[in-house]
Design a protein around this motif. Structure first.
Motif: not given
Length: 229
Positions: A21-32
């Motif tokens: 119920g808590l509005p949050i953001t999450t992050r995806m990280t991409v490594v080449r």
């Protein structure tokens, strides 16, 4: 959503959603990695035909998909289905939680994964078994990649998220949130892991919630880890 460059061979994208119920953001990280191999850390939704998916595919071949702790696995299944040839990693204990992925999940080791060296070094952070989080050091860009272990929820947030961030100590600075500190079961092991992380010469920190730190990053992590040492 779109991928944004952080450095050479390093990108990120964020996703807004609600957790309990808590509005949050999450992050995806991409490594080449060398050989145009991509490692996707903490995947977010990438629907078929989306610009985000097309961007990712243009960077190289998704060879590795990582759930960095036992909490960040919500979008693991669709990512694994989109890239059936990728090797899927998760923390010890996640296979029991996600039986649908048990056949594909490989446990993250305590130390480095040979296929990721020399560019990407890895450490399973000890002492907090409820999360079993791993952290990474991308040597070419001097970047530390963390998930829930360190947070700084800055910026324009929903009132409920601001309250949560304030109560857990991550609204005004980088910190180990109280929710994570409460889960420490072996303080000596956690302190040992914190000391090992600080040996890496990182100059940037990428967190899942929600900041990317480029200024005095190492000093800020050292200050945040003081509660564990």
């Amino acid at each position: 959503m779109q991928l944004e460059s952080l450095d050479t061979h390093l990108w990120h994208a964020t996703h807004a959603f609600k957790a309990n119920g808590l509005p949050i953001t999450t992050r995806m990280t991409v490594v080449r990695l060398p050989g145009e191999q991509l490692l996707v850390h903490s995947p977010i939704p990438m629907p078929p035909g989306s610009a985000l998916l097309e961007q990712l595919q243009a960077l190289g071949t998704v060879a590795f998909i990582v759930a960095p702790n036992k909490m960040h696995h919500l979008f693991l299944t669709p990512c694994a289905q989109t890239f059936p040839n990728a090797r899927v990693y998760g923390p010890k204990g996640l296979a029991q939680k996600r039986s649908d992925l048990a056949a594909r999940l490989h446990d993250l080791p305590s130390g480095d994964v040979p296929e990721w060296l020399p560019d990407l070094e890895h450490l399973a952070f000890e002492g907090i078994p409820a999360g079993n989080e791993s952290v990474w050091f991308h040597r070419p860009s001097a970047t530390l990649i963390v998930t829930d272990l360190l947070q700084w929820m800055a910026g324009d947030l929903a009132w409920s998220t601001r309250v949560y961030a304030t109560l857990t100590g991550v609204r005004r600075q980088l910190a180990v949130p109280l929710t994570v500190r409460a889960l420490v079961r072996d303080r000596r092991a956690a302190a040992r892991s914190a000391e090992r992380v600080l040996r890496w010469p990182f100059e940037r920190v990428v967190t899942a919630h929600n900041q990317v730190l480029d200024d005095h990053a190492h000093a800020q992590v050292k200050k945040a880890f003081a509660v564990l040492c």
